[in-house]
Write an enzyme that holds these catalytic residues in place. Structure first.
Site, short mmCIF file in Angstrom:
data_model
loop_
_atom_site.label_atom_id
_atom_site.label_comp_id
_atom_site.label_asym_id
_atom_site.label_seq_id
_atom_site.Cartn_x
_atom_site.Cartn_y
_atom_site.Cartn_z
CG HIS A 10 13.14 -0.73 13.86
ND1 HIS A 10 12.38 -1.14 14.92
CD2 HIS A 10 12.61 -1.08 12.96
CE1 HIS A 10 11.07 -0.85 14.35
NE2 HIS A 10 11.29 -0.83 12.97
CG ASP A 13 5.50 2.06 8.91
OD1 ASP A 13 5.12 3.10 9.72
OD2 ASP A 13 6.57 1.37 9.13
CG ASP A 40 7.33 3.20 12.25
OD1 ASP A 40 7.85 3.95 11.12
OD2 ASP A 40 7.17 2.05 12.22
CG HIS A 83 7.27 -2.02 12.55
ND1 HIS A 83 7.17 -1.24 11.05
CD2 HIS A 83 6.71 -3.13 12.21
CE1 HIS A 83 6.75 -2.16 10.39
NE2 HIS A 83 6.48 -3.30 10.65
#
Length: 343
Positions: free
Chosen positions: A158, A282, A193, A195
Site C-alpha cells: 500500500h 489475509d 493479497d 486488498h
C-alpha cells in the site's frame, strides 16, 4: 527455496489504527512474525538474515524527500506539545502537486494516506530491514540460486513512492521487482493479497517495463476504495501493463483461481522472465479482516498455479493477520509452490 528475515523487523509495534472512525487495536503486530516463522519451519525452508545493501535499492523506488520524512518524523512529532504517542495524520492535501509544508503535522498529512500506518519510535528501523529482506530475496533469485521467500514485516504494497498507507511504509514488492529489473530481468508482479496493492500499481502505472497484476476483493465497498478497479489499465507508456481482477466479497477458492488464471495469461503475454508474488494470506476465510474465503488448501492451489509459470520467483510477504491458521496457510502455499525446488 531460501527464506530471508531480519529480527529488527520485530521492533515496529503499532498500537492502534482507525477503522470506520473508531480506534481499534492494530493487527499488524510483531506476533505475525512468529506465526510465519513457524510456517516456514513446517515447510522445511531455511531462513537467513539479509545483508545491508544500503539506501540505493530503496531510493530506486522511494523519493529522498519521503525517506528523510520516515527517518525523522517520530522525533519531530514528539516535540509537539500534547502530540499523540504515534504519528497519525489529521489533515491531507486534496492533490499531490502542492507546496511542501515545513510543519511535522503538515508533512505527516502529505506522506501518510490514511490513519492505518501509525509511525512509532522503531518504525523506520523495522521498515528498513523489511525492505532489505526483499532485496536479499531478489538478489538470491537474480543470481540464479533458486526461488526465495522474503518475510517482510511491516508489509509494503500500500506504500506509494512518497506515501505510506495501510500498515505499509516501504514498498518491498516494488523494491524487489526494481532490483530484478536492474539485474537485467523482465519482472511481472502478481499480487494475491486480500486488498488491492494500490501503492505497487501507483509506482509502475506509467511504466511498461514491469507488469502489475492484482487479484483482490472488489474495492467498490472495500479498502483501498479508490484504486483496484478493473478499468485501471495504466497510462502513457504503461497503458496495458496493469491488470486488476477484483472479485466479490466472500469469494471462495474457485473464484479466486479463475481470476488468477486470467492474470497468469497476462504474465505469459508480457514475456516475463522472473516473477514477484505479493503474498497476502489475509484472503483466508478465517482472517480477522474477513473479506474473502480462500481455504488453507486453496493457498496450495494458488501456489501451484503460480509455479506453473516455471519462472524464477521472489515471494514477498504482504498481509495475513493473527489467527490459528496463519502459519499453516504459509506452509500450504510454500508446499504447493514446491519449496523443495532449487535453493
Amino acid at each position: 527455496m531460501k527464506a530471508f528475515f531480519h529480527d529488527q523487523q520485530r521492533r515496529h509495534d503499532p498500537k492502534h489504527f482507525l477503522s470506520s472512525g473508531a480506534p481499534q487495536p492494530n493487527p499488524e503486530v510483531p506476533g505475525r512474525i512468529d506465526a510465519l516463522l513457524a510456517g516456514l519451519a513446517e515447510a522445511k525452508v531455511a531462513t537467513d538474515a539479509p545483508a545491508d545493501r544500503g539506501f540505493g535499492p530503496i531510493a530506486a523506488i522511494h523519493s529522498p524527500e519521503y525517506l528523510v520524512f520516515l527517518q525523522n518524523i517520530y522525533a519531530r512529532w514528539q516535540r509537539i506539545p500534547g502530540a499523540s504517542a504515534e504519528v497519525v495524520p489529521n489533515i491531507h492535501p486534496d492533490r499531490r502537486d502542492v507546496g511542501y509544508p515545513k510543519s511535522a503535522v503538515g508533512q505527516a498529512g502529505f506522506h501518510m494516506a490514511d490513519t492505518a500506518c501509525p509511525i512509532s519510535e522503531n518504525t523506520w528501523e523495522s521498515a528498513y530491514w523489511s525492505a532489505q529482506t526483499a532485496v536479499a530475496a531478489a538478489d538470491h533469485v537474480a543470481s540464479g540460486a533458486g526461488d526465495a521467500y522474503a518475510l517482510c514485516r511491516p508489509p509494503g504494497h500500500h506504500a506509494f513512492a512518497d506515501l505510506a498507507g495501510g500498515f505499509c511504509f516501504l514498498n518491498n514488492t516494488s523494491i524487489a521487482a526494481e532490483r530484478l529489473l536492474t539485474a537485467g530481468h523482465r519482472p511481472a508482479i502478481v499480487d494475491v493479497d486480500l486488498h488491492h496493492g494500490n501503492g505497487t500499481q501507483g509506482i509502475f502505472y506509467t511504466r511498461s517495463d514491469v507488469l502489475t497484476v492484482s487479484i483482490h476483493a472488489d474495492p467498490a465497498r472495500y479498502y483501498p476504495f479508490f484504486w483496484g478497479h478493473a478499468d485501471e489499465r495504466g497510462t502513457g507508456a504503461g497503458l496495458g501493463t496493469n491488470l486488476n481482477l477484483p472479485i466479490p466479497r466472500g469469494s471462495k477458492d474457485e473464484s479466486f483461481l479463475a481470476a488468477l488464471d486470467t492474470g497468469l495469461s497476462r504474465v505469459r503475454a508480457f514475456g516475463a522472465d522472473v516473477l514477484v508474488v505479493a503474498l497476502g494470506l489475509d484472503a483466508f476465510e478465517g482472517d480477522p479482516f474477513g473479506g474473502l474465503a480462500v481455504t488453507t488448501a486453496g493457498f496450495a492451489r494458488i501456489a501451484d498455479a503460480l509455479a506453473g509459470l516455471k519462472l524464477p520467483t521472489v515471494i514477498v510477504q504482504e498481509g495475513g493477520y493473527l489467527c490459528p491458521e496463519l502459519g499453516p496457510n504459509l506452509t500450504s502455499f510454500l508446499t504447493g509452490f514446491g519449496a523443495e525446488r532449487a535453493s
